[in-house]
Design an enzyme around this catalytic site. Structure first.
Site, PDB file in Angstrom:
ATOM      1  CG  HIS A   7      -0.362   0.305   2.517  1.00 32.14           C
ATOM      2  ND1 HIS A   7      -0.070  -0.685   3.418  1.00 32.14           N
ATOM      3  CD2 HIS A   7       0.009   1.466   3.118  1.00 32.14           C
ATOM      4  CE1 HIS A   7       0.448  -0.156   4.513  1.00 32.14           C
ATOM      5  NE2 HIS A   7       0.521   1.144   4.350  1.00 32.14           N
ATOM      6  CD  GLU A  56      -1.966   3.558   6.173  1.00 32.13           C
ATOM      7  OE1 GLU A  56      -2.016   3.767   7.384  1.00 32.13           O
ATOM      8  OE2 GLU A  56      -0.971   3.060   5.617  1.00 32.13           O
ATOM      9  CG  ASN A  62      -7.108  16.545  18.369  1.00 35.89           C
ATOM     10  OD1 ASN A  62      -8.324  16.743  18.329  1.00 35.89           O
ATOM     11  ND2 ASN A  62      -6.536  15.813  19.305  1.00 35.89           N
ATOM     12  CG  HIS A  75       2.593  11.290  -9.617  1.00 36.31           C
ATOM     13  ND1 HIS A  75       3.861  11.714  -9.954  1.00 36.31           N
ATOM     14  CD2 HIS A  75       2.294  10.286 -10.486  1.00 36.31           C
ATOM     15  CE1 HIS A  75       4.291  11.004 -10.976  1.00 36.31           C
ATOM     16  NE2 HIS A  75       3.365  10.125 -11.327  1.00 36.31           N
ATOM     17  CD  GLU A 117       1.520   9.583 -14.804  1.00 32.67           C
ATOM     18  OE1 GLU A 117       1.899   9.498 -15.982  1.00 32.67           O
ATOM     19  OE2 GLU A 117       2.253   9.347 -13.823  1.00 32.67           O
TER      20      GLU A 117
END
Length: 123
Positions: A7, A56, A62, A75, A117
């Protein structure tokens, strides 16, 4: 020893806004969620329903200001089977931030200004 992509992570300022964007623009769906015991952060993993790879999203409750992405040179990229249809959809959404017709690609930006992209699948 073999390594396998699993990920990528990005931090988001407004989780609901980001979840809506990724679902509408790229069809990503929530596959897993983890909330901290103290309630300070939420991790949401999004998948494309085709691969094991996930995106993810980290939401820090906060956080008061948006993230500084610097020059925003990094990217993520997606290949799409209907490039013209995707382009039209993203144009209507108003999220195209950069086009490179010579290379046959374009970029969209998410609510936090991360660039994504878009590449035709035949490339």
């Amino acid at each position: 020893m073999k390594f396998k992509f699993y990920h990528s992570n990005i931090n988001v300022f407004d989780l609901d806004k980001s979840l809506n964007f990724y679902k509408e623009s790229l069809g990503l769906i929530e596959i897993k969620r983890k909330e901290s015991k103290d309630g300070s952060f939420i991790l949401v993993f999004l998948g494309d329903g085709q691969t094991e790879y996930s995106l993810e999203l980290t939401f820090i409750k906060n956080r008061k200001e948006k993230y500084n992405l610097g020059d925003n040179e990094s990217h993520i990229a997606f290949k799409v089977d209907d490039y013209d249809g995707a382009y039209k959809k993203h144009k209507n959404m108003g999220c195209i931030c950069y086009e490179n017709p010579k290379m046959g690609i374009y970029f969209i930006s998410d609510p936090d200004n991360y660039w994504i992209e878009i590449i035709p699948i035949e490339r």
